[in-house]
Design a protein around this motif. Sequence first.
Motif, PDB file in Angstrom:
ATOM      1  N   ALA A   1       0.895  -1.130  -0.101  1.00  0.00           N
ATOM      2  CA  ALA A   1       0.029  -0.076   0.003  1.00  0.00           C
ATOM      3  C   ALA A   1       0.898   1.176   0.041  1.00  0.00           C
ATOM      4  CB  ALA A   1      -0.834   0.072   1.346  1.00  0.00           C
ATOM      5  N   TYR A   2       1.856   1.422   0.892  1.00  0.00           N
ATOM      6  CA  TYR A   2       2.787   2.525   0.820  1.00  0.00           C
ATOM      7  C   TYR A   2       3.618   2.747  -0.582  1.00  0.00           C
ATOM      8  CZ  TYR A   2       6.369   5.791   2.045  1.00  0.00           C
ATOM      9  OH  TYR A   2       7.232   7.121   2.013  1.00  0.00           O
ATOM     10  N   GLU A   3       3.872   1.562  -1.165  1.00  0.00           N
ATOM     11  CA  GLU A   3       4.653   1.615  -2.272  1.00  0.00           C
ATOM     12  C   GLU A   3       3.873   2.291  -3.473  1.00  0.00           C
ATOM     13  OE1 GLU A   3       7.867   1.404  -3.133  1.00  0.00           O
ATOM     14  OE2 GLU A   3       8.296   1.175  -1.175  1.00  0.00           O
ATOM     15  N   VAL A   4       2.391   1.866  -3.358  1.00  0.00           N
ATOM     16  CA  VAL A   4       1.560   2.342  -4.466  1.00  0.00           C
ATOM     17  C   VAL A   4       1.280   3.827  -4.183  1.00  0.00           C
ATOM     18  CG1 VAL A   4      -0.493   2.086  -5.712  1.00  0.00           C
ATOM     19  CG2 VAL A   4       0.947  -0.009  -5.242  1.00  0.00           C
ATOM     20  N   MET A   5       0.740   3.990  -2.832  1.00  0.00           N
ATOM     21  CA  MET A   5       0.166   5.548  -2.721  1.00  0.00           C
ATOM     22  C   MET A   5       1.191   6.425  -2.441  1.00  0.00           C
ATOM     23  SD  MET A   5      -2.790   4.778   0.302  1.00  0.00           S
ATOM     24  CE  MET A   5      -3.378   2.837   0.149  1.00  0.00           C
ATOM     25  N   LYS A   6       2.225   6.206  -2.155  1.00  0.00           N
ATOM     26  CA  LYS A   6       3.510   7.043  -2.150  1.00  0.00           C
ATOM     27  C   LYS A   6       3.660   7.798  -3.402  1.00  0.00           C
ATOM     28  CE  LYS A   6       7.728   5.014  -3.362  1.00  0.00           C
ATOM     29  NZ  LYS A   6       9.011   4.281  -2.498  1.00  0.00           N
TER      30      LYS A   6
ATOM     31  N   PHE B   1      -0.158  10.008  -4.126  1.00  0.00           N
ATOM     32  CA  PHE B   1      -0.072  11.151  -2.993  1.00  0.00           C
ATOM     33  C   PHE B   1       1.052  11.793  -2.448  1.00  0.00           C
ATOM     34  CE2 PHE B   1      -4.019   7.914  -1.707  1.00  0.00           C
ATOM     35  CZ  PHE B   1      -4.726   8.615  -2.596  1.00  0.00           C
ATOM     36  N   SER B   2       1.545  12.271  -3.500  1.00  0.00           N
ATOM     37  CA  SER B   2       3.058  12.778  -3.467  1.00  0.00           C
ATOM     38  C   SER B   2       3.246  14.011  -2.439  1.00  0.00           C
ATOM     39  CB  SER B   2       3.825  13.092  -4.721  1.00  0.00           C
ATOM     40  OG  SER B   2       3.020  13.752  -5.371  1.00  0.00           O
ATOM     41  N   ASP B   3       2.047  14.701  -2.038  1.00  0.00           N
ATOM     42  CA  ASP B   3       2.284  15.666  -1.017  1.00  0.00           C
ATOM     43  C   ASP B   3       2.091  15.172   0.263  1.00  0.00           C
ATOM     44  OD1 ASP B   3      -0.803  15.680  -1.633  1.00  0.00           O
ATOM     45  OD2 ASP B   3      -0.971  17.592  -0.731  1.00  0.00           O
ATOM     46  N   PHE B   4       1.929  14.023   0.398  1.00  0.00           N
ATOM     47  CA  PHE B   4       1.714  13.292   2.028  1.00  0.00           C
ATOM     48  C   PHE B   4       3.186  13.032   2.272  1.00  0.00           C
ATOM     49  CE2 PHE B   4      -2.912  12.392   3.025  1.00  0.00           C
ATOM     50  CZ  PHE B   4      -3.343  12.874   2.122  1.00  0.00           C
ATOM     51  N   THR B   5       3.443  13.337   3.487  1.00  0.00           N
ATOM     52  CA  THR B   5       4.874  12.904   4.115  1.00  0.00           C
ATOM     53  C   THR B   5       4.878  11.428   4.348  1.00  0.00           C
ATOM     54  OG1 THR B   5       4.306  13.197   6.286  1.00  0.00           O
ATOM     55  CG2 THR B   5       5.194  15.252   5.116  1.00  0.00           C
ATOM     56  N   GLU B   6       5.933  10.750   4.302  1.00  0.00           N
ATOM     57  CA  GLU B   6       5.979   9.414   4.735  1.00  0.00           C
ATOM     58  C   GLU B   6       5.470   8.941   5.923  1.00  0.00           C
ATOM     59  OE1 GLU B   6      10.122   7.514   4.296  1.00  0.00           O
ATOM     60  OE2 GLU B   6       9.459   5.799   5.193  1.00  0.00           O
ATOM     61  N   ASP B   7       5.553   9.923   6.853  1.00  0.00           N
ATOM     62  CA  ASP B   7       5.134   9.582   8.249  1.00  0.00           C
ATOM     63  C   ASP B   7       3.444   9.773   8.128  1.00  0.00           C
ATOM     64  OD1 ASP B   7       7.419   8.968   9.531  1.00  0.00           O
ATOM     65  OD2 ASP B   7       7.639  10.907  10.540  1.00  0.00           O
ATOM     66  N   GLU B   8       3.085  10.814   7.349  1.00  0.00           N
ATOM     67  CA  GLU B   8       1.678  10.748   7.423  1.00  0.00           C
ATOM     68  C   GLU B   8       1.072   9.680   6.572  1.00  0.00           C
ATOM     69  OE1 GLU B   8       1.150  15.802   6.986  1.00  0.00           O
ATOM     70  OE2 GLU B   8       1.516  14.581   5.202  1.00  0.00           O
ATOM     71  N   LEU B   9       1.797   9.368   5.595  1.00  0.00           N
ATOM     72  CA  LEU B   9       0.942   7.922   4.649  1.00  0.00           C
ATOM     73  C   LEU B   9       0.935   7.014   5.618  1.00  0.00           C
ATOM     74  CD1 LEU B   9      -0.520   7.869   2.002  1.00  0.00           C
ATOM     75  CD2 LEU B   9       1.652   7.440   0.978  1.00  0.00           C
TER      76      LEU B   9
ATOM     77  N   ALA C   1       0.814   6.576   8.659  1.00  0.00           N
ATOM     78  CA  ALA C   1      -0.067   6.385   9.867  1.00  0.00           C
ATOM     79  C   ALA C   1      -1.426   5.998   9.269  1.00  0.00           C
ATOM     80  CB  ALA C   1       0.028   7.812  10.559  1.00  0.00           C
ATOM     81  N   CYS C   2      -1.756   6.629   8.003  1.00  0.00           N
ATOM     82  CA  CYS C   2      -2.943   6.557   7.402  1.00  0.00           C
ATOM     83  C   CYS C   2      -3.340   4.932   7.273  1.00  0.00           C
ATOM     84  CB  CYS C   2      -3.139   7.173   6.233  1.00  0.00           C
ATOM     85  SG  CYS C   2      -3.143   9.089   6.243  1.00  0.00           S
ATOM     86  N   ILE C   3      -2.232   4.516   6.677  1.00  0.00           N
ATOM     87  CA  ILE C   3      -2.040   2.891   6.148  1.00  0.00           C
ATOM     88  C   ILE C   3      -2.337   2.049   7.503  1.00  0.00           C
ATOM     89  CG2 ILE C   3      -0.554   0.821   5.245  1.00  0.00           C
ATOM     90  CD1 ILE C   3       0.361   3.244   3.392  1.00  0.00           C
ATOM     91  N   ARG C   4      -1.488   2.192   8.588  1.00  0.00           N
ATOM     92  CA  ARG C   4      -1.480   1.530   9.784  1.00  0.00           C
ATOM     93  C   ARG C   4      -2.930   1.617  10.410  1.00  0.00           C
ATOM     94  NH1 ARG C   4       3.393   3.720  11.304  1.00  0.00           N
ATOM     95  NH2 ARG C   4       2.275   5.242  12.327  1.00  0.00           N
ATOM     96  N   GLY C   5      -3.546   2.776  10.549  1.00  0.00           N
ATOM     97  CA  GLY C   5      -4.795   3.108  10.920  1.00  0.00           C
ATOM     98  C   GLY C   5      -5.730   2.304  10.238  1.00  0.00           C
ATOM     99  N   ALA C   6      -5.691   2.201   8.901  1.00  0.00           N
ATOM    100  CA  ALA C   6      -6.753   1.620   8.087  1.00  0.00           C
ATOM    101  C   ALA C   6      -6.574  -0.095   7.862  1.00  0.00           C
ATOM    102  CB  ALA C   6      -6.592   1.933   6.594  1.00  0.00           C
ATOM    103  N   TYR C   7      -5.632  -0.621   7.813  1.00  0.00           N
ATOM    104  CA  TYR C   7      -5.457  -1.901   7.256  1.00  0.00           C
ATOM    105  C   TYR C   7      -4.734  -2.424   8.664  1.00  0.00           C
ATOM    106  CZ  TYR C   7      -6.176   0.016   2.897  1.00  0.00           C
ATOM    107  OH  TYR C   7      -6.880   0.553   1.821  1.00  0.00           O
TER     108      TYR C   7
ATOM    109  N   LEU D   1      -7.005   9.649   5.172  1.00  0.00           N
ATOM    110  CA  LEU D   1      -6.529  10.459   4.074  1.00  0.00           C
ATOM    111  C   LEU D   1      -7.204  11.753   4.299  1.00  0.00           C
ATOM    112  CD1 LEU D   1      -6.691   8.010   1.235  1.00  0.00           C
ATOM    113  CD2 LEU D   1      -4.445   8.872   2.321  1.00  0.00           C
ATOM    114  N   MET D   2      -8.531  11.687   4.428  1.00  0.00           N
ATOM    115  CA  MET D   2      -9.334  13.097   4.387  1.00  0.00           C
ATOM    116  C   MET D   2      -8.956  13.996   5.479  1.00  0.00           C
ATOM    117  SD  MET D   2     -12.383  14.134   2.663  1.00  0.00           S
ATOM    118  CE  MET D   2     -13.257  12.520   2.171  1.00  0.00           C
ATOM    119  N   THR D   3      -9.003  13.267   6.919  1.00  0.00           N
ATOM    120  CA  THR D   3      -8.499  14.204   7.959  1.00  0.00           C
ATOM    121  C   THR D   3      -7.228  14.709   7.945  1.00  0.00           C
ATOM    122  OG1 THR D   3      -8.441  12.248   9.541  1.00  0.00           O
ATOM    123  CG2 THR D   3     -10.302  13.373   9.616  1.00  0.00           C
ATOM    124  N   THR D   4      -6.242  13.727   7.405  1.00  0.00           N
ATOM    125  CA  THR D   4      -4.749  14.293   7.383  1.00  0.00           C
ATOM    126  C   THR D   4      -4.652  15.489   6.420  1.00  0.00           C
ATOM    127  OG1 THR D   4      -4.010  11.997   7.572  1.00  0.00           O
ATOM    128  CG2 THR D   4      -2.411  13.409   6.675  1.00  0.00           C
ATOM    129  N   ALA D   5      -5.570  15.248   5.065  1.00  0.00           N
ATOM    130  CA  ALA D   5      -5.496  16.466   4.096  1.00  0.00           C
ATOM    131  C   ALA D   5      -6.225  17.619   4.769  1.00  0.00           C
ATOM    132  CB  ALA D   5      -6.495  15.752   2.990  1.00  0.00           C
TER     133      ALA D   5
END
Length: 493
Positions: A56-61, A64-72, A74-80, A122-126
């Motif tokens: 998920a990280y490899e694809v979404m990064k 969603f290139s304006d998300f930082t690595e930490d942000e993304l 965290a979203c992935i950990r929270g979801a899956y 993703l939405m609350t981070t955005a």
Amino acid sequence: MDIMYKSTRSDSEKVTASEAILKGLAEDGGLFVPDSIPALSVPLSKLSEMDYQETAYEVMKLFFSDFTEDELKACIRGAYDSKFDTDEIVPVVEKDGVYYLELFHGKTIAFKDMALSILPFLMTTAAKKNGVKNEIVILTATSGDTGKAALAGFADVEGTSIVVFYPKDGVSPIQKRQMVTQKGANTHVIGITGNFDDAQTGVKNMFHSKELADRMAQKGYQFSSANSINIGRLVPQIVYYVYAYGRLLKQGAVAEGETVQVVVPTGNFGNILAAYYAKNMGLPIETLFCASNENKVLFDFFQTGKYDRKREFILTSSPSMDILISSNLERLIYRIAGEDADKTRALMDALSESGEYGITDEMREKLDCFRGGFASEEQTFETIRRVHDATGYVLDPHTAVAASVYYGQAAATGKKTLIASTASPYKFTRSVMEAMDKKYSGMDDFALVDELNRLSGVKIPEAIEEIRTAPVLHNQVCETEEMQAAVEQIFGL
Ligand SMILES: *Cc1c(COP(=O)(O)O)cnc(C)c1O
């Protein structure tokens, strides 16, 4: 390189990924598309070693290139996480020589969970990244599965509210019960007298109303969308195709680089578009089979190059595919039109004004990786029986539409095939059991759940157990024309 997003209908607006997620729909009514489709940056051989979250990280990064690595991350950990009833998140299981991509192990047992588990993060981070102070109001039309998955994702998420409209006679009994029992102070569920297309049109009209947006803003609210038109839903769906290829490699089912084909039961064209994006990223997918039920507007489109929604809307046993306006097709049209926004807008205008449009031969040539297929209700039921008899595996009606297209067309190529399995059979217990044997037609829904359990040996999912006894918390119904009034009432406009 940063990927920016632009509208399919004009070249004026360019926004970042996080802005596109917040807005849902472009201001001109078009859909946001990435200004280029990035190539996978890991070699295929590595995919087999990566778990779902890493994939998920490899694809979404990339998208969603304006998300930082930490942000993304965290979203992935929270979801899956343990919201899914299997550590694999998406098991890939072989039955009778074909591979089912089981996308239904999330909270609401339909594939919508794959994207709607992560969209709230993703939405609350955005919102945070963009300094948004308003409360975000998620406005959603559902043919059954999106609604519950969005409700489950956004329930009690701080800074958000969610309103879901569903066709009151167009969803399965279990789907309806799942929605009307939804907990969470910020959740609103409303049945409408029209069908799904009416619900979707009503929601789109509210999105397009500047006047309504202004009045919402005065009260500190702004709309966003959890429908599959939101790029924040589309991108997470690319992940499981990439992941599935890795599993096939790991199982030794394909050699590195060997092409596969996918069969996707299709409604709004989101899931199969994600597979197409995955192909464009370099995943070795040769052919995409777009499987429709009796509402076969897409089959006809691939057959003739003409999209014609002027036809009877048929209620089938695969309600999440009972759709005549496949919104995400616009993104494909944009691509085969050579990323030409004017051309795309003209076709979409034709669709809304006259109910049809045709594409040029040049555009049709670019569709050669797609095949259309469809299954009648009888073929769908027959496939449920046939697969069960042959393997003991029980398909839901949506997946059975795809399996029917597989047996009818795709199997003949001899290529390794992935079928997107989009719902647990427990979500459509009545249709599934009646397909097995007419003798079940007199039984009540929860008795059928127990029968399905005996027949399949598959544990009854938590999502079903919990609605057996849950109280009904939402019983509002309105006319299609009253949808906006219902929203105004909720937010005190
Ligand atoms: C939503 C849904 C589909 C259709 O997916 P699209 O992305 O709208 O094409 C198919 N099956 C099930 C079970 C669904 O919930």
